[in-house]
Enzyme design. Sequence first.
Site, short mmCIF file in Angstrom:
data_model
loop_
_atom_site.label_atom_id
_atom_site.label_comp_id
_atom_site.label_asym_id
_atom_site.label_seq_id
_atom_site.Cartn_x
_atom_site.Cartn_y
_atom_site.Cartn_z
N CYS A 2 0.88 -1.17 0.00
CA CYS A 2 0.00 0.00 0.00
C CYS A 2 0.91 1.22 0.00
O CYS A 2 2.13 1.10 0.13
CB CYS A 2 -0.86 0.02 1.25
SG CYS A 2 -1.81 -1.48 1.50
N ARG A 28 1.53 1.60 -6.00
CA ARG A 28 1.70 0.68 -4.86
C ARG A 28 0.40 0.00 -4.47
O ARG A 28 0.38 -0.90 -3.63
CB ARG A 28 2.26 1.44 -3.65
CG ARG A 28 3.60 2.09 -3.85
CD ARG A 28 4.05 2.82 -2.61
NE ARG A 28 4.22 1.91 -1.51
CZ ARG A 28 5.33 1.20 -1.28
NH1 ARG A 28 6.35 1.32 -2.12
NH2 ARG A 28 5.43 0.39 -0.27
N GLU A 479 10.12 -21.43 -17.85
CA GLU A 479 9.91 -20.05 -17.39
C GLU A 479 11.03 -19.14 -17.89
O GLU A 479 10.76 -18.02 -18.35
CB GLU A 479 9.80 -20.02 -15.86
CG GLU A 479 9.67 -18.64 -15.27
CD GLU A 479 8.51 -17.81 -15.84
OE1 GLU A 479 7.59 -18.39 -16.46
OE2 GLU A 479 8.53 -16.58 -15.68
N GLU A 486 9.65 -13.21 -24.39
CA GLU A 486 8.57 -12.20 -24.33
C GLU A 486 9.11 -10.78 -24.14
O GLU A 486 8.46 -9.82 -24.55
CB GLU A 486 7.55 -12.53 -23.25
CG GLU A 486 8.00 -12.34 -21.82
CD GLU A 486 6.86 -12.55 -20.81
OE1 GLU A 486 5.71 -12.23 -21.11
OE2 GLU A 486 7.14 -13.05 -19.72
C1 AGP Z 1 4.32 -13.91 -17.95
O1 AGP Z 1 5.52 -13.14 -17.89
C2 AGP Z 1 3.23 -13.21 -18.72
N1 AGP Z 1 2.99 -11.92 -18.21
C3 AGP Z 1 2.00 -14.08 -18.88
O2 AGP Z 1 2.40 -15.33 -19.36
C4 AGP Z 1 1.17 -14.33 -17.58
O3 AGP Z 1 1.91 -15.15 -16.70
C5 AGP Z 1 -0.13 -15.04 -17.99
O4 AGP Z 1 -0.85 -14.18 -18.84
C6 AGP Z 1 -0.99 -15.41 -16.78
O5 AGP Z 1 -1.39 -14.26 -16.09
P1 AGP Z 1 -2.13 -14.46 -14.66
O6 AGP Z 1 -1.13 -15.09 -13.74
O7 AGP Z 1 -2.50 -13.06 -14.25
O8 AGP Z 1 -3.31 -15.33 -14.87
#
Ligand code: AGP
Length: 607
Positions: A2, A28, A479, A486
């Site tokens: 917060c 925040r 990951e 990305e």
């Molecule tokens: C990950 O770096 C991305 N931003 C994307 O894959 C994300 O994890 C996915 O869209 C899921 O989002 P969420 O966890 O808000 O459901």
Amino acid sequence: MCGIFGCILKSGNAAPIIHKALKRLEYRGYDSVGEATIYEGKLLVKKDKGKIDEVHAAHNLDDLPGRIGLGHTRWATHGGPSETNAHPHGDCETQVMVVHNGIIENFLELKNELEEMGHVFKSKTDTEVISHIVEEELKEGCSLADAVRNAVEKLDGSYAIAVISNKEPDKIVCARKESPLVIGVANDAVYCASDIPAFLPLTNTAVIVEDGELVVLDDKGYEVRKISDRILVSREPTIIDWSPEMAEKQGYPHYMLKEIHEQPLCLRNTLRLQEQYLDLMTTFLDRAGEVFLVACGTSYHACLAASYIFSKLAMLATHPIIASEFVEQHGRAINIDSVLLAVSQSGETADTLEAVQCARERAATVLGLTNVIGSTLTRVARAYVCQQSRPEIGVAATKTFTSQLSVLSQLALRLAKKRGKVSHVEIEQLEEKLQQIPDIVERLLEAQEGQIKKLARKYRDKKCFFFLGRGISSSSALEGRLKLLEIAYAPAIAFPAGESKHGPISLIEPGFPVIFVCPRDGTHKTIRSNIMEMKARGASIIAVIEEGDEAIKGMADDYVEIPKGLPEVLSPIPYVIPLQLFAYYMATERGCDPDQPRNLAKSVTVK
Ligand code: AGP
């Protein structure tokens, strides 16, 4: 997370200053907001659910008289977003107002004691206990400073608080433990805030408050004392030379890098979850006929890792499923004996919510793990846990991934204990290691960042990357690959290392970079032969290894060392850190914007 803010002006109205300061702290938290000022001996409050602009439009936050006041912009952790749960929080007599950022771990027992003494609570927040304790201390004849000091000494957990009272209407008393707190000093005013951006346009003279310190602000300025022994602390101000935009990132060039470095703090927060929510989730998982772990993107990778953890610790077979495939693949099979654990940082991902809806229609039990209280997932799940990672602004998920893993590991440990599948000794050792993870990540970030920056420069122009791992590390490899592609737009392929010879190895040519995630666990021997397979074809080997792993060091062109002694099931949390940093520095090396990568959104609310 917060945002708190307080100010004492020599003259003029505090409310408009507070309002603008809260706007600068909105990153925040933004599910509810409030302000309180002191005027003619009375405490005046305006607060409500909603973003700052929405609440201002409804209530005019600038229209509060008085030159002294507090403000708060909220990211709900205890008690959903609502007018009553919005800060500031008062006592029974509206003689005290408190704003707070942090998590009070023992608030339920304090609240019970106070209710037995006759205190009436209005909200479901942990913060409100502070207001009532200060009220009690003031009744005992304490000064406001001593009342606040005595109050925070009763608190377990983390806090940055600011308190005003019409008993001493010319003061603000603030105190800090773990949650950030800074003082801003100007000629005609003094400020306290969660973060420098709140007052940077008003003054660049800041005093950083350290853990265990209490500060009294008044017309003369500020006074810092130790909470424990009340010793006066002399602390020279710092002159801040950041731009306001840099200040929101606490001096980091991008939110993503700031959030990578926030992980130790966020991981500590996930170790302070409400026991009853974890126990409830564990009960549902224990009774389940079958368990589906459903998510997208990074959250899906957390589910993949969790499926190994649940299997190895609790002997619970779970099915990690990409949410957009769930209805097609399991829509007809899921039933009243099924449990679907949806993992979603935003709690709003359309694909995940579609899977949840399908499960609900077939009477399955839906559980949730999210970072956003009040999100759709929290409203449709039978039970949920909020991971308390604070808002994640960067589109790429970083701190929310490691926090998800921490929560899922805690669930698996509870389940293992409940099912008696793992010895108490092993459970205690794992619980102890989990507690050490935030410090391990902190040390790792300090020790490895420079080296990883160099690796990014060395491999910047490579056209394609492999990310390989075995066992639970295959989820870490996935990951790492997602992060790189990305935000650096670097084509990357990830798969379990054992699959290489079934096709992908045909891509290898001299200098092709292959990143191995290879902790010293049960897969260590076989992954060494996978490394040799690649090396024999001229690949450049980059290995994320356990400290002192001489065998793999001898094979790798480059390596990053992770502290020793990590249990296999907890390894994804620290082993993903170098991969996050590598992706970030590759992006900056390539001139990409790590915070707002092309074609992507932070929350994918469309199918
Ligand atoms: C990950 O770096 C991305 N931003 C994307 O894959 C994300 O994890 C996915 O869209 C899921 O989002 P969420 O966890 O808000 O459901």
